[in-house]
Enzyme design. Sequence first.
Site, PDB file in Angstrom:
ATOM      1  CB  THR A   1      -0.922   0.012   1.230  1.00 22.57           C
ATOM      2  OG1 THR A   1      -1.724  -1.174   1.208  1.00 22.57           O
ATOM      3  CG2 THR A   1      -1.827   1.231   1.216  1.00 22.57           C
TER       4      THR A   1
ATOM      5  CE  LYS B   1      -5.369  -1.676   1.059  1.00 26.77           C
ATOM      6  NZ  LYS B   1      -4.060  -2.313   1.099  1.00 26.77           N
TER       7      LYS B   1
ATOM      8  CE  LYS C   1       2.080   1.195   5.022  1.00 27.56           C
ATOM      9  NZ  LYS C   1       1.236   1.066   3.794  1.00 27.56           N
TER      10      LYS C   1
END
Length: 1381
Positions: free
Chosen positions: A423, A501, A569
Site C-alpha cells: 500500500t 485502495k 502510514k
Amino acid sequence: MVSQRHGGGAVVGFVGLDELSLEMAAALVRSGYKVQAFEIEGALVDEFSNLAEVKCASPHEVGKDVVALVILISHVDQINDVIFGQQGALKGLQKGAVIILRSTILPSHIQTLEKRLREDGVPTYLVDAHVSRGMSEVLDGRIMISSSGTSEAIARARPILSVMCEKLYTFEGEVGAGSKIKMVNELLEGIHLVASVEAISLGSQAATNPWMVYDIISNAAGNSWVFKNHIPQLLRGDAKPHSLNILVQKLGVILDTAKSLTFPLPLLAAAHQQLIAGSTYSAGDDDNVTLLQVWEKVLRVNIQEAASAESYSPEQLAFQITSKSAAVKRIGFIGLGAMGFGMATHLLKSNFCVIGYDVYKPTLTRFANAGGLIGNTPAEISKDVDVLVLMVTNEAQAESVLFGHHGAVSALPSGSSIILSSTVSPGFVIQLDRRLQNEGKDLKLVDAPVSGGVKRASDGTLTIMASGAEEALMHAGSVLSALSERLYVIKGGCGAGSVVKMVNQLLAGVHIASAAEAMAFGARLGLNTRMLFNFIAHSGGTSWMFENRVPHMLDNDYTPYSALDIFVKDLGIVSHECSSRKVPLHVSTVAHQLFMAGSAAGWGRQDDAGVVKYYETLTGVRVEGKLPILKKETVLKCLPAEWPVDPIDDIHRLNQSNSKVLVVLDDDPTGTQTVHDIEVLTEWSVESLVEKFKKKPTCFFILTNSRSLSSEKASALIKDICRNLSNAAKSVEDVDYTVVLRGDSTLRGHFPEEADAAVSILGEMDAWIICPFFLQGGRYTIEDVHYVADSDRLVPAGDTEFAKDAAFGFKSSNLREWVEEKTKGRITANGVTSVSIQLLRKGGPNAVCELLCGLQKGSTCIVNAASERDMAVFAAGMIQAELKGKSFLCRTAASFVSARIGIIPKAPILPKDLGINKYKKGGLIVVGSYVPKTTKQVEELKIQCGDILRTIEVSVDKLAMKSLEQREEEISRAAEMADFFLGTCKDTLIMTSRELITGKSPSESLEINFKVSSALVEIVRRISIRPRYIIAKGGITSSDLATKALEAKCAKIVGQALAGVPLWLLGPESRHPEVPYIVFPGNVGDSKALAEVVKPWARPSRLSSTKELLLNAEKGGYAIGAFNVYNMEGAEAVVAAAEEENSPAILQIHPSALKQGGIPLVAACVSAAEQANVPITVHFDHGALKQELVEALDLGFDSVMVDGSHLPFKDNISYTKCISDLAHPKNIMVEAELGRLSGTEDDLTVEDYEARLTDVSQAEEFIDETGIDALAVCIGNVHGKYPASGPKLRLDLLKDLHDLSSKKGVVLVLHGASGLPKELVKACIERGVRKFNVNTEVRKAYMDSLSSPKKDLVHVIASAKEAMKAVVAEKMHLFGSAGKA
C-alpha cells in the site's frame, strides 16, 4: 405480569402513532393483547382502525385499564399536556401500569420525568424505549427496541416489549439509556456520512469513477451501512440538502452533551463542521439543488463529471485479462513478512516456482523449508524471473529493493513484470512506472495493492485492486488470479489501483477511529458497552470495521491482526494526497492524527483497535465490556414461550423420509451423554463402516478422541475417517449420511481445523452448524452468547475455567466472535448467521428450514437454544432443509445429536437395571481430568464415600516431568495396589495428583496431557482383576482407557448413569466384555455429582443391614441364620460357608463372648463382614444390661437384641423403648424378646417355672410402644438342648403372632433353634420366622473337632473352622437362605 406469548386479553394503550407504532400494535394483537390509541392525525387513525381496536378521544381515555401505555413524544414540552394535563394519560392509569416512553428528548429530561412521577407518588413504572428498524441483513428492517429503567420496571415491561419487536435490548438502572444509544448511533452515522463523501470526493479528484469505487468498497473492509445506502442516493442526485440542517442540529446536541461531560469527540466535531459548511451552501429556496451539488461546492470536486466517465465492471475486466494471460514459469518474491510469506507459499502450492528474499534470515530458512528457493539479495532472486512480486512495508523499502545496492531492477530480464502489492501512494506508483520505462528494458509495472489479512493471503483468497498497462496485466494475470478471490482491474493506468485502495483505507481508518470514539463515549454515558455494540451492529451506525474491531476493544485484546502503525502510514498517504490534490478532508485527517497519537504513545505495534486507548487514557473511561453474569431463573423466565408443539413425532416421521444416517465423530467419549441404545465404534476401517451402513441405523458414533491430539494429527485423523466413510457409503446401496463433529459444550477442541479437514474430503457444505447447547451440563446459548450455568447463575463461557484451557483456551463468549477468534479472522463475526431463540419459539421448524435454505453456500450458522424443545425445533427444521437437498456439517454438543434423531430420554441406569450383583468384586474409578470442577467433585467423593473407597494417587510430576525410571516406578506401584484392592473386593479410586502442570505452549500442554493419559492407560492395562464396573473421569481419560487399556472396538450406549454421564457396555472383543463403563465428563455436574454416581455402583462397607436381610427374607419366604461366634475361627467359618452357599448370614456375639473377646472380637467380626462377598451383618445378642447395650451401640454392630424378658411387662417396654430411641438414629436395628425361654445359654439359666409364652395382645402393645424392628417370641422353644420327649412348639400361636407382626412391619425371631427337627424348622419358616439363632450345634462341632489330636495349632484352627462351616452350611440350606445373597 402477562404471558409473553399470549396477552390474555390485557390492554396496551398508545398515545401518539407513527408507522412503527402501527407495527408494534399489530404484533400485540397477534399475541392476544387488546390495543387502544389516541392520535390526531387522520390517516394514522384510519390505519389503526384496520386492527379493529379501540380509538380514544384523549390520552386520559387511553390510559384506562391498560397494563402498559406507549407514549410517543417528540419534544419535552409535550410531557405536561400528554402525561400530567387535565386529559393527560396519568389520570386514567391503574396502579402498577407501565409507561413506555418513546422519545427523542434528552436523557436528562426523561430522568426528570421519572423523578417527578416518584415524588408525586404515582404508582406506575417508567421505562424509556428507543424504537428503530434493524439495518442488518439479519433483522432486515424489522423492529428493534433498546429500553431502560429499574429492574422491576423492566421486568413488568419486558413481556410487552418482547412482543412488539424482533430484537430487544434492556438496560437495568437509570432511565435514558435508549436516548443515549440513539446519540451514539447518530454520532457514527454523522461521521460515516462525511467520511463517505470525503472518500468519493478524493477518488473522483483522482479521476476514478465513483460508481466503480462504490461497487468495490461496498464489498470491502471500507464499507458501512451509511456508505452502502447513502452514496447511491447521493450520486443519483436523489438526496436533498435540507437533511443537513437536521443532522447539524442532532450532532450539535451530542456535542453539547459531550461538552457537559468534558468528553472530547474530535471526529464528530470535524464532521459537524463539514456539515455546517454544507448547510450554509444549501441555504435558499432552490428545490432543484441536490446534496451532491452542495458537497461539490464544499470540497471543490466535480464528482458528477467523474461519475459520468466510462462505466465498466472491474471484475469482468479482470476476467477478460486473466483468461488471456501468459504462462509464468518463475516468480521472484521480495518481502516475506506475515502477508508476503502467506502469498509466496500459496504460489508454491499453486505449482509456481518461487524464489524469495527477505532481510530477516530466519524467514528465508522457513520459506526454504516450505519448498521455496531463496536468494541473498534482491538482485540474486530477480535473475531469470518472469514476474517479480513486491510485498514490502512502505515506499522507502520499495525504492531500496528495486534501485538500491544489489537492487532487483539491475538484474531483472528484459520484458519481465513487477507486481507492487504494497500500500503506497498513487503518486509514488506513477513515478515508479515512469522510472521503469526509462530503464530501457521493457519492464512492466502492475499496481496491485491487496486486502484481506494473513489467513486470506495463505489461502489465496485476497482482494486485489490492480491497474497498469494491458500488456503488463496480461503478463502477470495468472499470478494475480492465483493470489485472489476477488480481482478488480481498474482502468487509468498505474496508480489507479492504489487510488481505490487509498479510498478504502480512508474509510477503514475513519471507521476504526469513529468506532473507538463512539464506544468510549458510550462508556462515558454509562452504557453497557457490549450491549451497545450489539445494538449498533444492527443499526445505521455500523460498518465492517466496527463489527470487526470493536470486539477487540471489548475484550481489551490488542493482539495485532493489523498494527496501528499501518493506519499511520495509510492515512498519511490520504493526508498527502488530499493536500496535493487540494481536497479538504477534515474527518480523515483528524483520524490520521488519532492514529499518530496512538503511535506516539507506544501502541503502534499493537492492533489498530488500540486507537481507543487515546480516549481511555485522556478521559479515564474503560470500553472493555465483560459480559455480565446473569441470574439463570430471570433470564429463562424472560424468554418467549417455547414453541407450543413438541416436534418429536415430526422428527421421527421426517427421519423415515430422510435416508441420511447421522454419523457422529466424537472428539472424546462424553458426546454419548444424551443418547441410548446407540452403538459407538472405536475403529473406522472401511469394512466396519460398510457393516454399520448395511444395518441402516439412524445414528452411530465414531470415537476419535481427537481432542487429545495435536491440531495436525487431529486434522489428518478426521480426513482419514471421512475418506473411509465416503468409500464405505459408496459400497452400500441407498446410503447417505450427515457428519456431526461432536465437540465440547464449553467450546474446547480443534475448531475450525476438524471442520476444514472434513470439508476437504466431503466437499463444501451449504453451511457449518455450530450448536454447543447442552442442557444436562448447564450450557445455554442466548442472544448469540454461550453461557455455562454455575448453580443459579449463567457465566459467559469466556469467563470460565474452561476458557483458560492450556491447549484450547479462548476469550470470546459471543459465538460469532468466537468463530472469528478461532478462525483467526478468516470467518468474521459479522459474516456468521444465527438462529435466534425468538425464531425458534415464534416461527418453529418451518422458519428454521426457511432460514437454512436461504443461506449462501459455505455459510457458518450458530444456533441459540435454552431448552430441549428449542433443540428439537431446530432439528426438525434442519431435517426439512436436508430433505430439500441442503447439506450441513455440524459442530455441536451432545444435545443436538439426541434431538436430531428423536431420542426420548429415559431414567438413569442403576446396577439392578443391568442385573449386576453389587456384592461381587470391586469397581474401578479412574480420574484424569484436571479441571477445577473435577477436583471439587473428587474432594466431595472422598468425603461421602471415603470409608468404602481405597484411593491411589499417582504423581503427575513423576509421570510427565521426571525420568523414565521414576515414571515406570509410579505406574507399577499404582497397578499393583489397584490389583490388591480390587482383589479384596474394594472399590478403588485411581486419581492423578491435583496440581496442574502446563507447557509453555498449547502443543507442550497437549504433550503433558498425553504422557499422563498414556500412564493411566498402562496402569489399567496392568490390572489383572476384572472390575465390577469402571468409571472414567475426563474425556481424554475415558477414551484412552476404552480403546487402549480395555481394547474395546465397539460398545453399546445403554443410557446414562446420571444426566449427562453416559454408560456403555463394552463389546465382546474387549478385555472385559459386558462390564459397565461409565464415561464421566470433566465438565459435567455440580460438586456432588461424582459421588452421586459412585454411591449406587460402589460396594458399601456393609453390603446390607440386618433389617434389610430380614425384610428380604420376609419377601422371599425364607429365614436367616444368626450364628453365635466366639473367636476369629467362628467368624471365618460362618463367612466361608455363606460365600460358598451364596447366602446372607448374621454373626452374633453374646455378652459372655464379648466379655471374653472384648472389642477385638467385635472388630474381627466387623472386618470379616466388610471383606465378605455376600451380605454379612454383626448382631449383639441378649443385651440384658442397659450399660452394655449403650456401649454396644458404638462398637460397630448392625443390630442389637434388647433382652428385658426377665422384667415385668411395663418395665420391659420402658427398657426396650429407651434402647430403641438410642439405636434407631444410628441406623441400628433393634430386636427384643417378649415371653421367656427356659434353658441355658452361655451359663445363663432360666428355670422352667420362670419361662412363659408370648402373649399376642401384649405383643401388639409392646410393638407399638417400643418401635422395635424384630420380635423374639417364645412358643415353647428353649435355649440349649430340648428334653428327651422333644420340642413342643405352639405353631398356632406362632401363626397369630405373624399375622400381627406382618401388619406392623416387624419380623419374627426364634431363639433356641439348635436341635429342632427339620420339619419343625420349615413349619416355623412357613409361619413367619425370619431369623433363627443357632449356637449349641456350632459350638458342639467346634468342641468335637478338638477331640482329634492335631500336629499343630494351625491344624487345630483349620479343623475347627471346617467343622463349624459344615454345620453352618447345613443350616443355611435348612433355612432356605442358600442362593439368596
